[in-house]
Motif scaffolding. Structure first.
Motif, short mmCIF file in Angstrom:
data_model
loop_
_atom_site.label_atom_id
_atom_site.label_comp_id
_atom_site.label_asym_id
_atom_site.label_seq_id
_atom_site.Cartn_x
_atom_site.Cartn_y
_atom_site.Cartn_z
N ASP A 24 28.15 -27.86 19.71
CA ASP A 24 29.25 -28.53 19.21
C ASP A 24 28.69 -29.33 17.86
O ASP A 24 28.70 -30.45 17.98
CB ASP A 24 30.11 -29.30 20.15
CG ASP A 24 31.25 -29.95 19.31
OD1 ASP A 24 31.61 -29.12 18.29
OD2 ASP A 24 31.95 -30.76 19.75
N VAL A 26 28.05 -31.11 14.57
CA VAL A 26 28.91 -31.98 13.62
C VAL A 26 29.26 -31.26 12.31
O VAL A 26 28.40 -30.81 11.68
CB VAL A 26 28.12 -33.31 13.09
CG1 VAL A 26 29.08 -34.30 12.23
CG2 VAL A 26 27.72 -34.31 14.42
N PRO A 27 30.42 -31.09 12.18
CA PRO A 27 30.87 -30.32 10.81
C PRO A 27 30.62 -31.03 9.72
O PRO A 27 30.45 -32.25 9.57
CB PRO A 27 32.56 -30.53 11.09
CG PRO A 27 33.02 -30.75 12.35
CD PRO A 27 31.67 -31.50 12.83
N GLY A 28 30.28 -29.96 8.70
CA GLY A 28 29.42 -30.42 7.44
C GLY A 28 30.57 -31.53 6.83
O GLY A 28 31.72 -31.02 6.71
N LEU A 30 31.91 -34.17 7.17
CA LEU A 30 32.66 -35.03 8.24
C LEU A 30 32.55 -36.63 7.85
O LEU A 30 33.73 -37.30 7.77
CB LEU A 30 32.32 -34.68 9.70
CG LEU A 30 33.18 -35.64 10.73
CD1 LEU A 30 34.80 -35.28 10.87
CD2 LEU A 30 32.58 -35.46 12.31
#
Length: 171
Positions: A24, A26-28, A30
């Motif tokens: 999971d 960290v989304p780019g 964010l």
């Protein structure tokens, strides 16, 4: 690990971190989106991000009857307390005293003294100050007939440096 002894706490936490990063990530973007959302919420609330929160470093109270002073005023009008806030080399001492059952008076001193505007704002209505006063180099200010309730004080230096905001306190 490959040894017969149990893994250390740090080793176990390292394995957990690896599992989370792999499963999971960290989304780019964010972090930048969260910073933008926080800035927008701060502006919408009327506070902005350009101020520093002062810390309450001391609080004391004085009740006239406890001090042996008699007064014809109602009990609510005889109590007083002081608060001291500090942040980045600035100290603020505020004495809060009840004027009546529904209003209070604040006497304050900012050290070091410098020209600034002091705004008393309700904790729930930060966009509309209850009262604002301008103080000079003495650092002394007074706010009278403030309605009872939760307030904050906002200090805005005349030199354009970052404003200071006290935590909420009750008057």
């Amino acid at each position: 690990m490959g040894r017969s002894e149990e893994p250390t706490r740090e080793e176990l936490l390292g394995l957990v971190r690896q599992a989370y990063v792999a499963g999971d990530p960290v989304p780019g973007g964010l972090i930048s989106r969260m910073q933008a959302a926080a800035a927008g919420a701060a502006e919408e609330s009327g506070l902005g991000l350009d101020l520093e929160l002062m810390l309450l470093v001391e609080s004391s109270s004085l009740d006239a009857e406890a001090a042996g002073v008699r007064s014809a005023a109602p009990a609510s009008a005889r109590s007083a307390y002081t608060l001291r806030f500090a942040q980045s080399g600035v100290d603020v001492l505020v004495r809060v005293a009840s004027d009546t059952d529904t209003t209070a008076r604040l006497d304050g001193w900012v050290v070091p003294g410098s020209p600034m505007t002091v705004r008393a704002i309700r904790a729930d209505e930060v966009r509309t100050p209850i009262v604002a006063v301008t103080l000079g180099a003495s650092g002394r200010f007074e706010l009278t007939s403030l309605p009872a309730g939760l307030i904050r004080l906002r200090f805005e230096p005349a030199d354009g440096s970052a404003a200071f905001l006290t935590p909420t306190f009750e008057i």
